[in-house]
Each structure stands twice: as structure tokens, then as C-alpha cells.
Design a protein around this motif. Structure first.
Motif, PDB file in Angstrom:
ATOM      1  N   LYS A  35      13.728  56.903 -67.450  1.00  0.00           N
ATOM      2  CA  LYS A  35      14.679  55.830 -67.794  1.00  0.00           C
ATOM      3  C   LYS A  35      14.307  54.515 -67.147  1.00  0.00           C
ATOM      4  N   ASP A  36      13.725  54.590 -65.943  1.00  0.00           N
ATOM      5  CA  ASP A  36      13.454  53.368 -65.191  1.00  0.00           C
ATOM      6  C   ASP A  36      12.136  52.705 -65.569  1.00  0.00           C
ATOM      7  N   THR A  84      10.500  55.581 -72.388  1.00  0.00           N
ATOM      8  CA  THR A  84      11.837  55.516 -71.793  1.00  0.00           C
ATOM      9  C   THR A  84      12.833  56.417 -72.503  1.00  0.00           C
ATOM     10  N   SER A  85      12.421  57.049 -73.608  1.00  0.00           N
ATOM     11  CA  SER A  85      13.306  57.999 -74.289  1.00  0.00           C
ATOM     12  C   SER A  85      12.516  59.242 -74.678  1.00  0.00           C
ATOM     13  N   GLY A 141      17.584  61.857 -64.851  1.00  0.00           N
ATOM     14  CA  GLY A 141      18.359  60.782 -65.434  1.00  0.00           C
ATOM     15  C   GLY A 141      19.168  61.300 -66.602  1.00  0.00           C
ATOM     16  N   THR A 142      20.047  60.467 -67.116  1.00  0.00           N
ATOM     17  CA  THR A 142      20.848  60.801 -68.284  1.00  0.00           C
ATOM     18  C   THR A 142      20.312  60.027 -69.481  1.00  0.00           C
ATOM     19  N   TYR A 143      19.885  60.743 -70.483  1.00  0.00           N
ATOM     20  CA  TYR A 143      19.280  60.151 -71.671  1.00  0.00           C
ATOM     21  C   TYR A 143      20.265  60.312 -72.828  1.00  0.00           C
ATOM     22  N   GLU A 190      20.907  59.998 -76.190  1.00  0.00           N
ATOM     23  CA  GLU A 190      20.149  59.854 -77.430  1.00  0.00           C
ATOM     24  C   GLU A 190      20.169  61.186 -78.171  1.00  0.00           C
ATOM     25  N   THR A 199      18.348  66.364 -65.130  1.00  0.00           N
ATOM     26  CA  THR A 199      17.839  65.760 -66.361  1.00  0.00           C
ATOM     27  C   THR A 199      18.758  66.162 -67.498  1.00  0.00           C
TER      28      THR A 199
END
Length: 689
Positions: free
Chosen positions: A379-380, A386-387, A410-412, A414, A437
Motif C-alpha cells: 500500500k505504501d 499498490t493493489s 495492510g488493508t486492500y 478492492e 494482510t
């Protein structure tokens, strides 16, 4: 889905499946979401390639025989096949015969189905050969191999050899064998699937010796494995870890064998079929046989010996057998010839159902030759993408080898779709916990789509997998659709993960949702779609494990959730299995949650679209059931009675378990023997890649 519907030693892995060390459930049947899996290694999936000096040799290429085939004798030091010779990949009968009959050593990788012409043809293999199937793709149809006088140092491995059968069960006119050996020595026959031949699956004749037969599945045959055709008492053979299933006789028959060491074999005669065993292991003539830690199930005359022969039995299990079971005489000590380790006889049915036959890890090229491509997601911005979807998009269509997508914590938020033309993808979280994740979205069946219409149940999935050989591990997939806040929306089914592919391996993940959390589907009604879920959590309330796939939930936790309004009511499974296929198997799993006692069904029968031809199946076995499970755990759906379909339990424990009744079918021991993980997965062994 709608809530209502109209010397050298070669040891194999012990345990049911080669998927790493499973997590143990606690006494309370609960695993904490946390640092309980760690991070798996990247791994690779290998693909076949010609060997060259710059390519690292794959591990299987260094394997050598154990048992008598490992003994130094007759000028041959053990059995290593064509190792040291050129590696060639063949896909035609012409090429297979060319290299198998050559005088030079070869490692011959069979990478296709090869049909013998004429039917019954047996290729005359010469010395110093390894003939190995590439993963599970190497098949020989309508014939086999012949090893003549003096042929030695041959490995036949990881192949399916089948179907020379000519319609006569006791066929005396067609000597069509899978492997016939006449006077050969130092031969290793390992990890093959041998079946449905006109004559023998294996014939070891005319003083053939120093042979090891290991980890093969031998099935659907009359005269299965004969040893002898000689008056000389010189042959030495080791037969271990083989599964003889639905084979009538010669399992094996050993005539005038100097040293016959049989251990850890599983002989199974399935009740109620047209094939009935005549006898199991037979020590004939002047044979000296040591028979150890084998398992005989339903076999007539499981152990026979002539008055001139010897059988020394140790540690064998006999279940439902009848007739002759004999021992006597003196034999020999196998450990004076080679070392070996015995598995427990009681473990053999599960061990050999999953461990025999071709392996996807054998016959494939080296890790260096086909190292996994690794893509990183963060994400960073510290990764390549990034996805997660962007990483999937970057995988080339029709990729031939494994692509590992490593997703940093991270929280994705999508949706992710893995299309059917992108197989061999692994999505793996890199955090210390699977909670670190998270892939999450909130579509529901009734959510409007851009451009018109709604997503429907299948289209609501946060992650949709349509490609074969997909793997996911060490992450969380969630659909957080807020049912309470969307009461005006028609269609509250909200899928977290949808699979519509074969050989999907989900290891160490969390799948969160409410209604219709985990959709286990197939690419089409007539397509096989196998899914293996292990060391994982699945949460939900209504039909939250559902679909027509052949699916196993193993060593996991199924968490029951209250509904949006705080009430407790629901259904764990809703299978829509096609007739003659396996449905949903819940095995060694804990079912429970913070819900009211007696409020959840284990399942109901989903005849999707009102299709009466379907035959939904759920089996729950060897699992721990909380008090939340109803005492009558199955329910009708859409006007179809669950009693007309396939729902059963076996040896469950906990306050939600119960004894057999018309409303709570329980499998018999013999029925349960045919409803194990290996029966669901067939020729596929899920392996981390």
C-alpha cells in the motif's frame, strides 16, 4: 445465493497430504487468529525442461531405490536408472520407444498421454533408464513395458499405465501387462497408477531379482502382481506402501522367492462391487515371506501359504476379512539386507490413499530452470504494485509456471479477479499473522453495478478465482457488506471468496462474511473443481460454505455468527453437487461460535435452479461440534428433501454431536473408508508452491 430457493533410502512424507505441518486444534477446539502460521517460503512450481549443465538438478532426479533394489549385487550398485545420462522429454510413442530401447543411459520424462499401437504393445526397455511421468501428465494407455533377460538399473516411476483390458476378465489370450520383467535385476517401480490391464499390472518372472515396488496404486484388475515362473529360488523383492484396491488375485502371488519382504501395504476389497477378492498375499512354492504392518480390509483369504512356503507375520491389521489367514515357518531378517522404518498399520488407509500414485512434484524440472516469478504489492508504494489486482493483471496470459504475489501487511479495499487464463498464481500475505494482510470489499448480490444491473451472488465476491492451480495463504479475505444498513436492498448475499477452478489450495487464511461467505464452484456443471482448505477459518451465518465444487475443509475452524439483527439461525453448508461427484467434506474441524444453542443446521440441499438431477453432498467427520448445532442437523431446501441427497456424519464429538437416527445419518466404518480426504482429491496432492 438466496436464503430460500425454488541402503540408499527413499522415505516419503508421513501424513495424509504434503502440505506442511498442520496446526493442532486446542482442547477447546479454538485457534487464535494471530501469529500461528508464520510466513511460508516462496516455493516454486517446476516445469519440464531438457537438462543442461547450467540447470540445477531437481530433487527427484537424485532419488534412488530403497529395499532390495538398493542392494549391491550382480555387478550393480543399487538402482539409480538413467541418472548421469541425458534428460529428454517425450510426448509421442516414437520418441518414447526410441529412447527407452537405446543402449545409452537416459532419463525419459513422459509429458503427455501416449497410446500404444498396436494395443498391448510392450516397449522393450534397455538398461540404465529412468522412465518418469512429468507430474501427473505422463500416461501410457493400452500397453506397457518389458524388461528382458539381463536388463538392469531401470526406474519406472510416476506414470499412469492403464486400459489394455480387452473385455474378458480372466483373459488368457492377451498377455498385456503394465510392467513385465523376465530375468531383469535392479528395478524400482515407484509412485505409479496401474490399472485395468488385460493381464498383469506387474509380472516379475524368470528369476527377476533385486526389485522394489513402492507407493503405487494398483486397481481394477484380475491378475494383479505375479512373481515367479521359475523353479529357481533366487529372487529378492521388497514390496512396500502400495494400495491394492479392487484387485481379485495375485496381490501379490510370490512363487519360489528367496526373500519376499512385504510391509505397509493396504489391500482393500470394496463391498458391494462386481470385483471380489480371491486372495491377498500368497506365499507359494519355497518362498520365504516377511509380512509386516500391512492393512487388509474386506479381503477374502488375506494371507495364504503353501505347506512348503514360509510366512512370518508381524503387526498386520485385518478388518472385515474372511477365509484363510496363515503364517508359519521361518523366513529372514530384512534388516540384515537394508534399513527401513515401519509406519503404523492403522494409519495406512489414509496414508496410502493420499500418498500413492503419481506426484506433481516428480518428473518436473529443477527450481533453477523454472523459478517462480515474484511480484510484490504494498500500500505504501514500497512494492512493485499498490493493489493486488494490478499484480494479477501483470501476470502474462497462459503463464506456464508459478507466479508468487507477495502482499505486504495492510488493508486492500478492492475486488480481485484471477481470470481462467492465468493459472499457477499464489497470493501470499507477508505479515506475521494472517490478520495483517486483508483484502476486503462490500458488494452484495443486490448492489447496483456501474452501467446498470446488479452484481448477483457470484459477482459480489471480493476475490474471484477462475484459474486452475491457484493458492492463497497467510491473509484474510472479507466481504463487509452491512446487511443491517441496507435492508432496502434486494439480495443480501455477499461473497468473500469465490472459486470456479480446479486444484485450488487455501492454506492458513481467514474468509469472513455473513451470508454466502465462501462460494466453492466449478467452471461449468460438467467440470471438476477441487478445493482444499486447511489451517483456516471460515465465518458466516447463512449457507456460508456453498456450491458445486468437490471441496475439503480440513483441520480448520468454522465460526458461526449471529445475523445482522442479533438473532441466531443459519446453515453452514449448501452443496449443489452434480451426480456422481463428491461434494463438501468437513474433516477434523471445529464448528462453533457465539450463537444460541441448537440454532444452526450443518447444511441443506441446494438444487440450484430447481435442477432435480443434482445430488448435493456434505459429510462432516471426525470434527468437534459445539452446542450451536441442531440435534437434527440437516434441512430441506427449495422443495427437495435432504433425505434424497447425501448428508452424513462420522465420529464427530462435542455437545453438538449425536447418535445415529433417521434424522441424523452416520457412516459405517466401511462407508467412512471411502469418504476420506484422498477420495475427494483423487490424483491431486496439494503441495505448497
Amino acid at each position: 445465493m438466496s436464503e430460500t430457493r425454488s541402503k540408499a533410502r527413499h522415505r516419503r512424507r508421513r501424513g495424509a497430504l504434503a502440505v506442511g505441518v498442520p496446526l493442532a486444534l486446542t482442547a477447546a477446539g479454538v485457534m487464535a487468529y494471530g501469529n500461528d502460521l508464520g510466513v511460508f517460503g516462496a516455493g516454486t512450481q517446476r516445469t519440464a525442461a531438457a537438462a543442461d549443465a547450467a540447470t540445477a538438478a531437481p530433487a527427484w532426479a537424485a532419488d534412488v531405490a530403497d529395499g532390495f533394489a538398493s542392494v549391491n549385487a550382480l555387478g550393480q550398485n543399487g538402482t539409480y536408472g538413467g541418472r548421469g545420462g541425458q534428460t529428454v522429454t517425450v510426448k509421442t510413442l516414437v520418441d518414447l520407444e526410441k529412447y527407452a530401447t537405446a543402449t545409452e543411459p537416459y532419463v525419459i520424462v513422459v509429458a503427455a498421454t501416449i497410446t500404444m499401437n498396436p494395443v498391448g504393445k510392450e516397449i522393450k526397455v534397455q538398461s540404465d533408464k529412468t522412465i518418469v511421468g512429468q507430474g501427473t501428465s505422463g500416461q501410457i494407455v493400452g500397453g506397457g513395458f518389458f524388461l528382458g533377460q539381463g536388463v538392469h538399473n531401470v526406474i519406472i516411476r510416476n506414470l499412469t499405465i492403464r486400459d489394455s483390458y480387452q473385455g474378458t476378465w480372466n483373459d488368457k489370450d492377451h498377455d498385456f501387462d503394465a510392467v513385465q520383467m523376465d530375468g531383469a535385476h535392479h528395478v524400482w517401480i515407484d509412485h505409479n497408477d496401474l490399472r485395468h490391464m488385460a493381464d498383469g499390472l506387474i509380472d516379475s518372472r524368470k528369476d527377476t531379482t533385486y526389485v522394489t515396488v513402492s507407493w503405487n496404486k494398483l486397481s481394477d484388475n484380475n491378475k494383479t502382481f505375479g512373481i515367479g515362473w521359475t523353479e529357481n529360488v533366487t529372487a529378492d523383492l521388497t514390496i512396500h506402501h502400495n494400495w491394492f484396491r479392487e484387485t481379485e488375485q495375485r496381490n501379490p502371488s510370490t512363487d519360489n522367492v528367496a526373500h519376499a519382504h512385504l510391509y505397509n501395504n493396504y489391500l482393500e476389497d470394496v463391498a458391494g462391487t462386481s470385483i471380489n477378492s480371491s486372495y491377498g498375499n500368497y506365499s507359494r512354492g519355497k518362498t520365504k515371506m516377511v509380512l509386516e504392518n500391512s492393512y487388509f480390509q474386506g479381503v477374502k483369504n488375506p494371507v495364504q501359504r503353501d505347506s512348503t512356503a514360509a510366512v512370518v507375520q508381524r503387526g498386520n491389521v485385518f478388518s472385515g476379512t474372511s477365509g484363510r489367514n496363515e503364517s508359519g515357518g521361518t523366513a529372514f531378517d530384512p534388516k540384515s539386507y537394508y534399513g527401513y522404518t515401519l509406519d503404523k498399520a492403522a494409519d495406512l488407509p489414509a496414508l496410502l490413499k493420499s500418498g500413492t500414485g503419481p506426484r506433481s512434484s516428480i518428473g518436473t524440472a529443477s527450481t533453477k530452470a523454472a523459478a517462480a516469478t515474484t511480484l510484490t504489492v504494498a500500500k505504501d508504494g514500497s512494492g512493485q504494485y499498490t493493489s493486488v489486482q494490478k499484480a494479477v493483471d501483470a501476470v502474462p496470459a497462459n503463464n506456464g509456471s508459478r507466479v508468487l504475489i507477495q502482499v505486504k501487511p495492510g488493508t486492500y479495499r478492492e475486488t480481485v479477479k484471477v481470470p481462467s487464463n492465468k493459472p499457477h498464481i499464489t497470493i501470499q500475505g507477508t505479515g506475521a499473522s494472517r490478520k495483517d494482510t486483508v483484502i476486503v470489499f462490500n458488494n452484495a448480490a443486490g448492489t447496483p453495478k456501474p452501467g446498470g444491473g446488479t452484481y448477483g451472488t457470484g459477482g459480489s465476491a471480493t476475490v474471484a478465482v477462475e484459474a486452475d492451480d491457484f493458492q492463497a495463504r497467510n491473509l484474510t479475505i472479507t466481504n463487509d457488506f452491512d446487511e443491517g444498513a441496507n435492508q432496502n436492498l434486494s439480495g443480501h448475499q455477499a461473497v468473500a471468496l469465490r472459486t470456479a477452478a480446479d486444484k485450488v489450495f487455501l492454506d492458513g487464511i481467514i474468509v469472513n462474511g455473513d451470508q454466502d461467505t465462501l462460494l466453492l464452484d466449478t467452471a461449468a456443471k460438467d467440470k471438476l473443481g477441487r478445493v482444499y482448505v486447511t489451517n483456516s477459518y471460515v465465518t458466516g451465518n447463512v449457507d456460508f460454505i456453498f456450491g458445486r465444487a468437490t471441496a475439503v475443509i480440513d483441520r480448520s475452524v468454522i465460526t458461526l455468527k449471529k445475523r445482522w439483527d442479533g438473532t441466531s439461525a443459519g446453515y453452514v453448508t449448501a452443496p449443489s453437487t452434480a451426480a456422481n461427484r463428491k461434494g463438501i467434506l468437513i474433516n477434523r474441524t471445529t464448528v462453533g461460535g457465539d450463537v444460541a444453542a441448537g440454532s444452526f443446521f450443518l447444511g441443506r440441499n441446494w438444487h440450484a435452479g430447481g435442477d432435480a438431477s443434482l445430488d448435493p453432498q456434505t459429510t462432516v467427520r471426525d470434527s468437534t461440534l459445539s452446542a450451536a448445532v441442531k440435534s437434527t442437523p440437516w434441512s430441506d431446501m427449495g422443495g427437495f428433501s435432504w433425505k434424497d441427497d447425501r448428508f452424513a456424519e462420522y465420529k464427530n464429538t462435542g455437545p453438538g454431536s449425536g447418535s445415529a437416527s433417521s434424522n441424523r445419518p452416520q457412516l459405517s466404518d466401511s462407508q467412512a473408508a471411502g469418504q476420506e480426504v484422498a477420495d475427494w482429491l483423487g490424483d491431486w496432492t496439494p503441495t505448497a508452491g
